[in-house]
Write an enzyme that holds these catalytic residues in place. Structure first.
Site, PDB file in Angstrom:
ATOM      1  N   GLU A  80     -83.820 -39.343  52.582  1.00 50.36           N
ATOM      2  CA  GLU A  80     -84.512 -40.315  53.421  1.00 50.36           C
ATOM      3  C   GLU A  80     -85.180 -39.596  54.592  1.00 50.36           C
ATOM      4  O   GLU A  80     -85.637 -40.223  55.534  1.00 50.36           O
ATOM      5  CB  GLU A  80     -83.563 -41.413  53.903  1.00 50.36           C
ATOM      6  CG  GLU A  80     -82.418 -40.948  54.766  1.00 50.36           C
ATOM      7  CD  GLU A  80     -81.618 -42.134  55.310  1.00 50.36           C
ATOM      8  OE1 GLU A  80     -80.424 -42.177  55.007  1.00 50.36           O
ATOM      9  OE2 GLU A  80     -82.163 -42.989  56.011  1.00 50.36           O
ATOM     10  N   CYS A 112     -79.481 -44.018  52.681  1.00 48.89           N
ATOM     11  CA  CYS A 112     -78.439 -43.067  52.273  1.00 48.89           C
ATOM     12  C   CYS A 112     -77.986 -43.266  50.827  1.00 48.89           C
ATOM     13  O   CYS A 112     -77.126 -42.535  50.334  1.00 48.89           O
ATOM     14  CB  CYS A 112     -77.228 -43.181  53.202  1.00 48.89           C
ATOM     15  SG  CYS A 112     -77.634 -42.915  54.937  1.00 48.89           S
ATOM     16  N   HIS A 234     -69.514 -43.339  51.260  1.00 39.47           N
ATOM     17  CA  HIS A 234     -70.592 -42.926  52.146  1.00 39.47           C
ATOM     18  C   HIS A 234     -70.006 -42.817  53.554  1.00 39.47           C
ATOM     19  O   HIS A 234     -69.278 -43.705  53.998  1.00 39.47           O
ATOM     20  CB  HIS A 234     -71.742 -43.934  52.134  1.00 39.47           C
ATOM     21  CG  HIS A 234     -72.732 -43.665  53.228  1.00 39.47           C
ATOM     22  ND1 HIS A 234     -73.321 -42.433  53.385  1.00 39.47           N
ATOM     23  CD2 HIS A 234     -73.198 -44.433  54.247  1.00 39.47           C
ATOM     24  CE1 HIS A 234     -74.111 -42.462  54.440  1.00 39.47           C
ATOM     25  NE2 HIS A 234     -74.056 -43.655  54.979  1.00 39.47           N
ATOM     26  N   LYS A 243     -62.976 -47.441  57.764  1.00 44.19           N
ATOM     27  CA  LYS A 243     -63.163 -48.898  57.953  1.00 44.19           C
ATOM     28  C   LYS A 243     -63.470 -49.565  56.608  1.00 44.19           C
ATOM     29  O   LYS A 243     -62.964 -50.643  56.294  1.00 44.19           O
ATOM     30  CB  LYS A 243     -64.337 -49.172  58.911  1.00 44.19           C
ATOM     31  CG  LYS A 243     -64.058 -48.956  60.397  1.00 44.19           C
ATOM     32  CD  LYS A 243     -65.350 -49.236  61.184  1.00 44.19           C
ATOM     33  CE  LYS A 243     -65.332 -48.732  62.602  1.00 44.19           C
ATOM     34  NZ  LYS A 243     -64.597 -49.532  63.562  1.00 44.19           N
ATOM     35  N   ASN A 277     -73.185 -36.567  59.539  1.00 43.94           N
ATOM     36  CA  ASN A 277     -73.896 -37.429  58.595  1.00 43.94           C
ATOM     37  C   ASN A 277     -74.997 -36.634  57.908  1.00 43.94           C
ATOM     38  O   ASN A 277     -75.838 -36.024  58.568  1.00 43.94           O
ATOM     39  CB  ASN A 277     -74.514 -38.626  59.343  1.00 43.94           C
ATOM     40  CG  ASN A 277     -75.008 -39.699  58.377  1.00 43.94           C
ATOM     41  OD1 ASN A 277     -74.889 -39.556  57.152  1.00 43.94           O
ATOM     42  ND2 ASN A 277     -75.548 -40.779  58.923  1.00 43.94           N
TER      43      ASN A 277
HETATM   44  N1  COA Z   1     -60.714 -42.371  72.634  1.00 43.02           N
HETATM   45  C1  COA Z   1     -60.565 -42.824  71.372  1.00 43.02           C
HETATM   46  N2  COA Z   1     -61.416 -43.715  70.787  1.00 43.02           N
HETATM   47  C2  COA Z   1     -62.477 -44.139  71.516  1.00 43.02           C
HETATM   48  C3  COA Z   1     -62.681 -43.698  72.843  1.00 43.02           C
HETATM   49  C4  COA Z   1     -61.747 -42.771  73.400  1.00 43.02           C
HETATM   50  N3  COA Z   1     -61.889 -42.306  74.638  1.00 43.02           N
HETATM   51  N4  COA Z   1     -63.807 -44.295  73.305  1.00 43.02           N
HETATM   52  C5  COA Z   1     -64.273 -45.086  72.314  1.00 43.02           C
HETATM   53  N5  COA Z   1     -63.461 -44.993  71.234  1.00 43.02           N
HETATM   54  C6  COA Z   1     -63.617 -45.653  69.940  1.00 43.02           C
HETATM   55  C7  COA Z   1     -64.046 -47.098  70.031  1.00 43.02           C
HETATM   56  O1  COA Z   1     -62.937 -47.953  70.232  1.00 43.02           O
HETATM   57  C8  COA Z   1     -64.715 -47.291  68.681  1.00 43.02           C
HETATM   58  O2  COA Z   1     -63.734 -47.460  67.682  1.00 43.02           O
HETATM   59  P1  COA Z   1     -63.771 -48.741  66.690  1.00 43.02           P
HETATM   60  O3  COA Z   1     -65.107 -48.731  66.013  1.00 43.02           O
HETATM   61  O4  COA Z   1     -62.667 -48.491  65.738  1.00 43.02           O
HETATM   62  O5  COA Z   1     -63.589 -49.937  67.549  1.00 43.02           O
HETATM   63  C9  COA Z   1     -65.358 -45.930  68.431  1.00 43.02           C
HETATM   64  O6  COA Z   1     -64.695 -45.009  69.275  1.00 43.02           O
HETATM   65  C10 COA Z   1     -66.856 -45.894  68.754  1.00 43.02           C
HETATM   66  O7  COA Z   1     -67.009 -46.349  70.059  1.00 43.02           O
HETATM   67  P2  COA Z   1     -68.218 -47.319  70.428  1.00 43.02           P
HETATM   68  O8  COA Z   1     -68.126 -47.660  71.853  1.00 43.02           O
HETATM   69  O9  COA Z   1     -68.291 -48.437  69.432  1.00 43.02           O
HETATM   70  O10 COA Z   1     -69.415 -46.282  70.191  1.00 43.02           O
HETATM   71  P3  COA Z   1     -70.958 -46.443  70.398  1.00 43.02           P
HETATM   72  O11 COA Z   1     -71.334 -47.805  70.815  1.00 43.02           O
HETATM   73  O12 COA Z   1     -71.368 -45.311  71.251  1.00 43.02           O
HETATM   74  O13 COA Z   1     -71.580 -46.194  68.924  1.00 43.02           O
HETATM   75  C11 COA Z   1     -71.928 -46.123  66.580  1.00 43.02           C
HETATM   76  C12 COA Z   1     -70.905 -45.987  67.708  1.00 43.02           C
HETATM   77  C13 COA Z   1     -71.303 -45.754  65.271  1.00 43.02           C
HETATM   78  C14 COA Z   1     -72.433 -47.554  66.534  1.00 43.02           C
HETATM   79  C15 COA Z   1     -73.107 -45.151  66.867  1.00 43.02           C
HETATM   80  O14 COA Z   1     -72.663 -43.840  66.783  1.00 43.02           O
HETATM   81  C16 COA Z   1     -74.317 -45.325  65.980  1.00 43.02           C
HETATM   82  O15 COA Z   1     -75.171 -46.149  66.232  1.00 43.02           O
HETATM   83  N6  COA Z   1     -74.430 -44.510  64.890  1.00 43.02           N
HETATM   84  C17 COA Z   1     -75.562 -44.543  63.994  1.00 43.02           C
HETATM   85  C18 COA Z   1     -75.513 -45.653  62.990  1.00 43.02           C
HETATM   86  C19 COA Z   1     -74.421 -45.520  61.988  1.00 43.02           C
HETATM   87  O16 COA Z   1     -73.915 -44.446  61.751  1.00 43.02           O
HETATM   88  N7  COA Z   1     -74.051 -46.639  61.371  1.00 43.02           N
HETATM   89  C20 COA Z   1     -73.005 -46.684  60.383  1.00 43.02           C
HETATM   90  C21 COA Z   1     -73.301 -47.540  59.204  1.00 43.02           C
HETATM   91  S1  COA Z   1     -74.530 -46.821  58.156  1.00 43.02           S
END
Ligand code: COA
Length: 388
Positions: A80, A112, A234, A243, A277
């Site tokens: 992609e 993906c 994936h 998850k 990724n």
């Molecule tokens: N210690 C341990 N865990 C922690 C933490 C700390 N200090 N701070 C945050 N976390 C955990 C959160 O609780 C969360 O866990 P959960 O999902 O089990 O609830 C995780 O870390 C991520 O934290 P979050 O605040 O949700 O992160 P974010 O808003 O910065 O973004 C994604 C996370 C995945 C949404 C982001 O990386 C993203 O947009 N990625 C690209 C898209 C993607 O990969 N999508 C997946 C489907 S294809």
């Protein structure tokens, strides 16, 4: 009926890596958010002379060296992060690998997911003529905006698979469960280098699609949850795979805690945890990790869940062939991952800012990669590749 599946499998990744601890320190956030929260330790970062073509050819080279080209009539490159709107990356890979002209070369796209489409297309071609072999390569360089929530979920790698009748490693078995739902959780318009992503909605979309694919798999007569010895998902970040595993297990009445789900995937996640990724490749890196890191899988069924934003998913199964360990290259995989050089955050940011010239201007590229192939230069709107 002849069995069809993966006869050989190999990977490649980049010259460089960025450690999540270094990124967290530069961002002034708790490194545990990355190590525990998203389940990542480091991510592969491409050198200026590496791209999806050099990664793909580097992953496929040992397969061609071992098996030659007899019966090989199709190369499918799934990505992609394509380098051209028209010409398939597979044609460049075909040239770098020195394949015969009597081979069709095509690029496949659906976020993906598309390497799985490639695998199924390969199986269809071989069902029609079992003498044929198909090279399927998943290859991507995942790049998000700096300082975006997606930044810690970058990475890059390729996985090449030789698909054939009577495979030596994994036989595809039973039906596929498939799912499509048109939505905008992640996309990249033609004019953008980085995607537009709604991270939280992409997590929900992944789980919904995984559920749809699993339910369809069961409706099509697929095996029950208890039949699987291991799973490969994936993995945009390894916590996401956990998850999905927890979610699917829950649908079948198996209540896993998040920690139990992560523990179930600990082996499958070993490579992705360090590579990050690689869009089309992580589900096959998870499969490769299981095959290379476990010696107890002969005769066992592995469940594979492939997802691509936008969104398409597929659940399918493969049975591990007796003697599979003799056909793998775990030392080679370890060398690719272990030998990457750690970047400073400053250097990583410089590499992130690099762009191909859009004016057709010539640019020679520094020789940095340690891979067998490199992107040598941009000349007259063309990418020029060479063996190193
Ligand atoms: N210690 C341990 N865990 C922690 C933490 C700390 N200090 N701070 C945050 N976390 C955990 C959160 O609780 C969360 O866990 P959960 O999902 O089990 O609830 C995780 O870390 C991520 O934290 P979050 O605040 O949700 O992160 P974010 O808003 O910065 O973004 C994604 C996370 C995945 C949404 C982001 O990386 C993203 O947009 N990625 C690209 C898209 C993607 O990969 N999508 C997946 C489907 S294809």
């Amino acid at each position: 009926m002849t069995s069809i599946g993966i006869h050989d499998i190999a990977m490649a990744t980049t010259r460089y890596r960025l450690d999540h601890a270094a990124l967290a320190e530069a961002q002034g956030i708790d490194p545990e958010k990355y190590r525990v929260g998203i389940g990542q330790d480091s991510m592969s970062i491409a050198a200026p002379d590496e791209d999806i073509v050099t990664l793909a050819a580097s992953a496929a080279l040992p397969i061609i060296e071992r098996h030659g080209t007899e019966g090989l009539r199709t190369v499918l490159v799934a990505t992609e992060t394509g380098i051209d709107q028209s010409k398939a990356a597979a044609v460049y890979v075909h040239e770098l690998l020195g394949l015969p002209s009597a081979v069709r070369s095509v690029e496949l796209k659906q976020a993906c997911y598309s390497a799985t489409a490639g695998l199924q297309m390969a199986a269809g071609l071989i069902a029609r003529d079992p003498r044929q072999r198909v090279l399927v390569i998943a290859t991507d360089v995942a790049k998000y905006d700096l300082d975006s929530s997606g930044e810690p979920t970058q990475g890059a790698a390729a996985v090449a698979m030789l698909v054939s009748a009577d495979p030596a490693i994994l036989e595809l078995e039973g039906p596929s469960g498939v799912f499509t739902d048109d939505l905008m959780d992640f996309w990249r318009p033609n004019y953008r280098v980085t995607p537009i992503v709604d991270g939280k909605s992409s997590i929900r979309a992944y789980l919904r699609a995984a559920e749809g694919a699993w339910r369809d798999y069961r409706e099509q007569g697929g095996e029950p949850w208890s039949a699987f010895a291991a799973h490969a998902y994936h993995s945009p970040f390894t916590k996401m795979a956990a998850k999905a595993h927890k979610h699917l297990a829950g649908l079948e009445g198996v209540a896993l805690t998040p920690a139990e789900a992560e523990q179930s995937l600990e082996v499958a996640n070993r490579y992705n945890r360090r590579i990050g990724n690689s869009y089309t490749a992580p589900v096959y890196l998870a499969l490769l990790a299981l095959l290379e890191q476990r010696d107890d899988l002969a005769g066992e069924l592995i469940g594979l869940l492939s997802y691509g934003s936008g969104s398409v998913a597929e659940f399918f199964a493969g049975r591990v062939v007796e003697g599979y360990r003799e056909h793998l290259r775990p030392e080679r995989t370890a060398a690719w991952i272990d030998d990457r050089e750690a970047l400073t955050v400053e250097r990583y940011r410089e590499l992130h800012a690099l762009r191909a010239p859009e004016d057709g201007g010539d640019r020679e590229l520094p020789a940095e990669t340690a891979a067998p192939f490199r992107l040598e230069a941009y000349r007259s709107h063309q990418r020029v590749y060479a063996a190193r």
